[in-house]
Motif scaffolding. Sequence first.
Motif, PDB file in Angstrom:
ATOM      1  N   PRO B 174       0.839  -1.241   0.020  1.00 36.01           N
ATOM      2  CA  PRO B 174       0.061   0.225  -0.140  1.00 36.01           C
ATOM      3  C   PRO B 174       0.910   1.348  -0.119  1.00 36.01           C
ATOM      4  O   PRO B 174       0.275   2.367  -0.244  1.00 36.01           O
ATOM      5  CB  PRO B 174      -0.706   0.048   1.312  1.00 36.01           C
ATOM      6  CG  PRO B 174      -0.701  -1.376   1.723  1.00 36.01           C
ATOM      7  CD  PRO B 174       0.540  -2.174   1.393  1.00 36.01           C
ATOM      8  N   GLU B 175       2.067   1.156   0.515  1.00 40.45           N
ATOM      9  CA  GLU B 175       2.974   2.386   0.552  1.00 40.45           C
ATOM     10  C   GLU B 175       3.567   2.614  -0.759  1.00 40.45           C
ATOM     11  O   GLU B 175       4.550   3.651  -0.627  1.00 40.45           O
ATOM     12  CB  GLU B 175       3.700   2.249   1.876  1.00 40.45           C
ATOM     13  CG  GLU B 175       5.018   1.299   1.610  1.00 40.45           C
ATOM     14  CD  GLU B 175       4.800   0.145   1.645  1.00 40.45           C
ATOM     15  OE1 GLU B 175       3.590  -0.427   1.218  1.00 40.45           O
ATOM     16  OE2 GLU B 175       5.600  -0.944   1.566  1.00 40.45           O
ATOM     17  N   ILE B 176       3.475   1.824  -1.671  1.00 38.36           N
ATOM     18  CA  ILE B 176       4.414   2.014  -2.843  1.00 38.36           C
ATOM     19  C   ILE B 176       4.682   3.295  -3.350  1.00 38.36           C
ATOM     20  O   ILE B 176       5.670   3.892  -3.784  1.00 38.36           O
ATOM     21  CB  ILE B 176       3.764   1.013  -3.866  1.00 38.36           C
ATOM     22  CG1 ILE B 176       4.764   0.904  -5.089  1.00 38.36           C
ATOM     23  CG2 ILE B 176       2.540   1.001  -4.340  1.00 38.36           C
ATOM     24  CD1 ILE B 176       6.497   0.467  -4.782  1.00 38.36           C
ATOM     25  N   PHE B 177       3.499   4.062  -3.264  1.00 39.02           N
ATOM     26  CA  PHE B 177       3.393   5.438  -4.093  1.00 39.02           C
ATOM     27  C   PHE B 177       4.250   6.218  -3.417  1.00 39.02           C
ATOM     28  O   PHE B 177       5.044   7.248  -3.798  1.00 39.02           O
ATOM     29  CB  PHE B 177       2.296   5.982  -4.487  1.00 39.02           C
ATOM     30  CG  PHE B 177       1.421   5.324  -5.783  1.00 39.02           C
ATOM     31  CD1 PHE B 177       1.977   5.954  -7.212  1.00 39.02           C
ATOM     32  CD2 PHE B 177       0.465   4.603  -5.682  1.00 39.02           C
ATOM     33  CE1 PHE B 177       1.397   5.246  -8.194  1.00 39.02           C
ATOM     34  CE2 PHE B 177      -0.203   4.330  -6.920  1.00 39.02           C
ATOM     35  CZ  PHE B 177       0.186   4.708  -8.147  1.00 39.02           C
ATOM     36  N   GLN B 178       4.177   6.095  -1.910  1.00 38.48           N
ATOM     37  CA  GLN B 178       4.986   7.112  -1.248  1.00 38.48           C
ATOM     38  C   GLN B 178       6.442   6.861  -1.298  1.00 38.48           C
ATOM     39  O   GLN B 178       7.383   7.713  -0.980  1.00 38.48           O
ATOM     40  CB  GLN B 178       4.754   6.834   0.441  1.00 38.48           C
ATOM     41  CG  GLN B 178       3.537   7.514   1.023  1.00 38.48           C
ATOM     42  CD  GLN B 178       2.216   6.858   1.062  1.00 38.48           C
ATOM     43  OE1 GLN B 178       1.890   5.651   0.367  1.00 38.48           O
ATOM     44  NE2 GLN B 178       1.083   7.211   1.723  1.00 38.48           N
ATOM     45  N   LEU B 179       6.874   5.881  -1.978  1.00 35.60           N
ATOM     46  CA  LEU B 179       8.343   5.581  -1.957  1.00 35.60           C
ATOM     47  C   LEU B 179       8.810   5.848  -3.297  1.00 35.60           C
ATOM     48  O   LEU B 179      10.017   6.046  -3.358  1.00 35.60           O
ATOM     49  CB  LEU B 179       8.547   3.824  -1.704  1.00 35.60           C
ATOM     50  CG  LEU B 179       8.044   3.195  -0.531  1.00 35.60           C
ATOM     51  CD1 LEU B 179       8.069   1.558  -0.893  1.00 35.60           C
ATOM     52  CD2 LEU B 179       8.843   3.722   0.726  1.00 35.60           C
ATOM     53  N   LEU B 180       7.892   6.350  -4.085  1.00 34.56           N
ATOM     54  CA  LEU B 180       8.314   7.003  -5.292  1.00 34.56           C
ATOM     55  C   LEU B 180       8.255   8.750  -5.441  1.00 34.56           C
ATOM     56  O   LEU B 180       7.202   9.003  -4.867  1.00 34.56           O
ATOM     57  CB  LEU B 180       7.736   6.205  -6.611  1.00 34.56           C
ATOM     58  CG  LEU B 180       7.764   4.769  -6.605  1.00 34.56           C
ATOM     59  CD1 LEU B 180       6.912   4.134  -7.604  1.00 34.56           C
ATOM     60  CD2 LEU B 180       9.200   4.320  -6.897  1.00 34.56           C
ATOM     61  N   SER B 181       9.370   9.281  -5.945  1.00 33.27           N
ATOM     62  CA  SER B 181       9.400  10.672  -6.195  1.00 33.27           C
ATOM     63  C   SER B 181       8.628  10.695  -7.594  1.00 33.27           C
ATOM     64  O   SER B 181       8.392   9.968  -8.112  1.00 33.27           O
ATOM     65  CB  SER B 181      10.730  11.309  -5.988  1.00 33.27           C
ATOM     66  OG  SER B 181      11.371  10.867  -7.274  1.00 33.27           O
TER      67      SER B 181
END
Lengths: 231, 231
Positions: B174-181
């Motif tokens: 679920p956190e995948i987008f937060q890990l990407l700039s």
Amino acid sequence: MKPILETDQDFFCDLQAPCFQTLTTDEVELVRTSKTQVLFRKGDNLTKQGTFASYVLFVIKGLARQYVEGDNNKTFNLRIIKPGEFVGLSSVFERNTFNYSSVALTDCQVFLVEKEAIAQIIRQNGTFGLGIIRRYVEQNSNLYDTLRTVMYKQMNGRIADTLLYIDSLKAENPEIFQLLSRKDMADFAGISTESAVKLLKSFEKDGLIKLNEKDIAVVNQKELLEISKKG
Amino acid sequence: MKPILETDQDFFCDLQAPCFQTLTTDEVELVRTSKTQVLFRKGDNLTKQGTFASYVLFVIKGLARQYVEGDNNKTFNLRIIKPGEFVGLSSVFERNTFNYSSVALTDCQVFLVEKEAIAQIIRQNGTFGLGIIRRYVEQNSNLYDTLRTVMYKQMNGRIADTLLYIDSLKAENPEIFQLLSRKDMADFAGISTESAVKLLKSFEKDGLIKLNEKDIAVVNQKELLEISKKG
DNA sequence: AACTGCGACAACTTTTTTATTGATTAAAAA
DNA sequence: TTTTTAATCAATAAAAAAGTTGTCGCAGTT
């Protein structure tokens, strides 16, 4: 398609490094066939502690920081890797894995040579081997110093050591201090970041050093040496 | 002294991964003797394009980003590496060097297995080999898709593809987008960072997605698929 | 028991990085 | 050539990281 250009021109040019001067034509050929050249960008890991090491790195250009990783996100900085130095030499002889990590402080142009090639050359070229041994002995000696510092000195002495060490690289690399954060400095001294900040401030107040932005100028080396000795 | 703990308990536990289920006791033993386990911290390189590859990485825990490096500091993201996936498999068969870089998006627990061990097991265990081939075929197929995207689609289609791809990982991470700039997203789509920002905003305005802080929610997948298809 | 050395925490400031937006140009397609 | 597409540049805003400072408490020493 090849991302990193690598011409024979580059290669011969690069082998101008002192330690390669004693190689015969055959030996140069051996290195050539078992090497590759890689550009590590600032922040890239040159080595990662614990990974298999089948090659030796030789830094042509750029600066890197070598460190050991502890359990809980702790790191202890061992040295700054400069052009002309090897990284991961021990993989040739003893260990199958890198026993430390290193990270590029600036973009680094690096040669990778398969360890068998290095071993072979040492076997047949004593002078080259001698150079390698010399490097080893020096690193070993530095490790003893580091160990002593960590075991017996307290904060003042440690940060003084760190300052003196980094400052000794400043002649050749004037930007060296700018490349290191307070945390990096602290990890060289083996103290907390906050302590490093406080000590640096206090050293400045005492006229031992001068802080300008991120740069640090050693003002009173003699006294720093004194503090280092006192421990 | 060993920085990273590694017990047999851990090991057997880790080999629960589907692809290792078909190994015989001997084969497990072979892997055991030629493997090491390493914790890559967030930001560490798992692989560096161009360095010698004498081993295969198997990710147990954590997420990483795989990318190819171009000439002038350009990077193109290929995929997100998930637990249960191999990195650097091609080193076993063909190339002597990693043909891509990868970096940990979160702390990653990783197995390293020397390539000879993997080769040996494939030789004697067809079922294991089949699994490897399956992975290869899939990666290959994905590469064709990527190539098509890069060759024929324009911005809208590309960023739609990127959104759909990352979103497909969101269920498990679920956190995948937060890990990407934004730059990471742009590098997946092969467009400039500014264009990525503008397109994401415009997609939000059109009700295709919803931007909350760094997270992105796909609202109208159907239409995104449409845009992806249109190119 | 008092003192020293130093890390840990919290609050806060500064610096750096990342994100955003509009304007301008270059390249590709029509 | 005109239009479309998308990169580059510049300026700014926002977020994250790094740096700073004071306070507290623990672990050895004295």
